[in-house]
Design an enzyme around this catalytic site. Sequence first.
Site, PDB file in Angstrom:
ATOM      1  CB  SER A  63     -61.508  88.532  15.008  1.00 25.84           C
ATOM      2  OG  SER A  63     -61.859  87.647  16.051  1.00 25.84           O
ATOM      3  CE  LYS A 110     -61.548  66.420  28.784  1.00 22.54           C
ATOM      4  NZ  LYS A 110     -60.359  67.271  28.891  1.00 22.54           N
TER       5      LYS A 110
END
Length: 331
Positions: free
Chosen positions: A162, A214
């Site tokens: 990763s 948000k």
Amino acid sequence: MEFLYEYGLFLAKTATLVLAIGLVVGLIAGAAAAKNKAKKGQLQFTDLTKHYQSMAEEMQQHLLEKKQFKQWQKAQRAVKPDHRAKLFVLDFNGSLDARETESLREEVTAILAVASKEDEVLLRLESGGGVVHGYGLAASQLDRLRQHPLNLTVAIDKVAASGGYMMACIGNTILAAPFAIVGSIGVIAQLPNFNKLLKKHNVDFEQFTAGEYKRTVTLFGENTDKGRQKFQHELEDTHRLFKQFVLQHRPQLDIDKVATGEHWFGHQALGLNLVDTIQTSDDYILTQMFQRQVFQVKYQLRKGIAEKVGMGSASIISHYWQRLIQHSWIR
């Protein structure tokens, strides 16, 4: 006599209490001072060439007869020091938040200040990945070496997955041990949701935002399908950027084949072009020993007293927690 004994015991308890309070106040003052003072460290250089030479000398002393060993030593002293190119060895053992990048930044800066184009950097990398922004910055620090330009070799002895592979792909050459874990080019996010538990106990949760997205998903509020879809799109966007970044540095990859989130062992990764050579970092350093002067570069951050005490306390707690677990298991 009993009065004196009681009085002495009272004085001992009082002195202990005063000492404990003084220690706590000192720790608080030290922590406050540490916050106001910039965190500094120390750059350490280790001549690995001399280290390996001393190992060779010790082995020769055991293997050769006394006369032969003296002749070998004489021959070694006759070799005049040269101006060979240098191999700078860095170590990055990454955590989830890639906080080791702070040291990596200093190490890269130090090398760029003294290195010539003939020199090389070997990064011994070990990381299972972590947060995107942390490993993105770590990869950017390595890219500074490529832009200089300096030849960068990345060695994966155990794991570079990763975010770890995001760093590894910067290298001009990637080495991997046969059973090193490589790849995992994917993105994951997971979080619990306590909304049902709160409702069960009649606990209200209120959240106020400005901006439609948000907050897409939340720990305590009730998640919506729209929020989940937006969050999934954000993950897919991040994955797409990840793939583009890897392909930019490893154009020989079949990116759709290797960017599935899977990981492979070293031998398998070689066949997929994720790595270039099956070799450990130790073997690589030995092959370079006769061609280059080898130096290990490490920037060691200084820990404040609050951090040291905190680490010590955590160690003690961990020790007794393990003892408790073992005791419970035995019973």
